[in-house]
Write a protein that holds these residues in place. Structure first.
Motif, PDB file in Angstrom:
ATOM      1  N   THR A 111     -75.970  -3.565  40.627  1.00 20.28           N
ATOM      2  CA  THR A 111     -74.765  -3.292  39.778  1.00 20.28           C
ATOM      3  C   THR A 111     -73.574  -4.624  41.618  1.00 20.28           C
ATOM      4  O   THR A 111     -74.399  -4.597  42.587  1.00 20.28           O
ATOM      5  CB  THR A 111     -74.174  -2.429  41.005  1.00 20.28           C
ATOM      6  OG1 THR A 111     -74.510  -0.795  40.783  1.00 20.28           O
ATOM      7  CG2 THR A 111     -72.771  -1.516  41.111  1.00 20.28           C
ATOM      8  N   ALA A 112     -73.591  -5.497  40.440  1.00 30.11           N
ATOM      9  CA  ALA A 112     -73.178  -7.594  41.486  1.00 30.11           C
ATOM     10  C   ALA A 112     -71.784  -7.305  40.868  1.00 30.11           C
ATOM     11  O   ALA A 112     -70.375  -7.283  39.909  1.00 30.11           O
ATOM     12  CB  ALA A 112     -74.100  -7.514  40.843  1.00 30.11           C
ATOM     13  N   LYS A 113     -71.231  -7.428  42.354  1.00 29.71           N
ATOM     14  CA  LYS A 113     -69.356  -7.911  41.656  1.00 29.71           C
ATOM     15  C   LYS A 113     -69.349  -9.218  42.588  1.00 29.71           C
ATOM     16  O   LYS A 113     -69.861  -9.950  43.377  1.00 29.71           O
ATOM     17  CB  LYS A 113     -68.945  -6.910  42.727  1.00 29.71           C
ATOM     18  CG  LYS A 113     -68.391  -5.349  41.685  1.00 29.71           C
ATOM     19  CD  LYS A 113     -67.404  -4.453  42.542  1.00 29.71           C
ATOM     20  CE  LYS A 113     -67.033  -3.203  41.389  1.00 29.71           C
ATOM     21  NZ  LYS A 113     -66.531  -2.932  42.077  1.00 29.71           N
ATOM     22  N   ASP A 114     -68.308  -9.617  42.136  1.00 30.74           N
ATOM     23  CA  ASP A 114     -67.985 -11.232  42.675  1.00 30.74           C
ATOM     24  C   ASP A 114     -65.877 -11.123  42.283  1.00 30.74           C
ATOM     25  O   ASP A 114     -65.364 -10.808  40.830  1.00 30.74           O
ATOM     26  CB  ASP A 114     -68.259 -12.019  41.665  1.00 30.74           C
ATOM     27  CG  ASP A 114     -67.741 -13.821  42.672  1.00 30.74           C
ATOM     28  OD1 ASP A 114     -68.238 -14.137  43.686  1.00 30.74           O
ATOM     29  OD2 ASP A 114     -66.656 -14.793  41.675  1.00 30.74           O
ATOM     30  N   GLU A 115     -65.493 -12.043  43.271  1.00 31.93           N
ATOM     31  CA  GLU A 115     -63.972 -11.382  42.824  1.00 31.93           C
ATOM     32  C   GLU A 115     -63.508 -11.938  41.595  1.00 31.93           C
ATOM     33  O   GLU A 115     -62.261 -11.925  41.140  1.00 31.93           O
ATOM     34  CB  GLU A 115     -63.332 -12.735  43.639  1.00 31.93           C
ATOM     35  CG  GLU A 115     -61.754 -12.280  43.812  1.00 31.93           C
ATOM     36  CD  GLU A 115     -60.586 -12.213  44.993  1.00 31.93           C
ATOM     37  OE1 GLU A 115     -59.821 -12.906  45.121  1.00 31.93           O
ATOM     38  OE2 GLU A 115     -61.650 -13.217  46.955  1.00 31.93           O
TER      39      GLU A 115
END
Length: 179
Positions: A111-115
């Motif tokens: 699970t990877a997030k970036d703005e």
């Protein structure tokens, strides 16, 4: 700082007056503020790091906005008083976040997030001695946050290294030991 409302005299004036005041416009408002000068203190190590990081982010923004598709992408994310350049600098300033690494049978789910957006996630599998057994790109799931990588093997005592990369090329590395 003063906000000026409906003043015909200051409507077209911008800049510094008498080395005392600065007049500028932001979000369709005219602002008069005391002129700021350079600091007399020597910059700290954190300030120097922040300045360098901002210089790199600004250079990225200038270069990447030459591509009309990416410029349109950043412009679509801009809010009131912002533009594509602001969004590109903001994206370059922060790295993506790897929130979770879990296993579903023989699949690693990251699970990877970036703005803004995560461009790619790669997975490396190492044995107990640190030798790379396999590596490859993960595939993004339907939700746009989970990335999937099918493992060929799960060596006991080894580890999995996950690298998430955003559009500007910022990397975040996380590793999980296998048991």
């Amino acid at each position: 700082m003063a906000l000026v409302k409906d003043n015909l005299l200051l409507h077209a004036v911008r800049g510094t007056l008498g080395n005392q005041f600065t007049i500028y416009e932001r979000n369709d408002q005219i602002i008069i503020a005391k002129k700021r000068g350079p600091s007399k203190n020597k910059p700290t190590k954190k300030q120097l790091e922040a300045r360098y990081k901002m210089k790199v982010a600004a250079a990225y923004a200038k270069a990447i906005l030459l591509d009309p598709d990416i410029k349109a992408y950043y412009k679509s994310l801009a809010g009131p008083g912002q533009n594509a350049y602001n969004m590109a600098v903001k994206d370059a300033y922060k790295s993506p976040e790897v929130q979770n690494i879990r296993f579903e049978d023989e699949t690693v789910v990251v699970t990877a997030k970036d703005e803004f957006r995560v461009a790619e996630v790669t997975v490396r599998v190492l044995d107990g001695d640190g030798v790379i057994l396999e590596r490859g790109p993960a595939v993004v799931g339907r939700n746009g946050v989970d990335w999937y990588y099918k493992l060929a093997s799960r060596p006991p005592g080894g580890k999995i290294i996950v690298v998430a990369v955003d559009l500007p090329g910022n990397e975040t590395v996380r590793e999980v030991k296998l048991e």
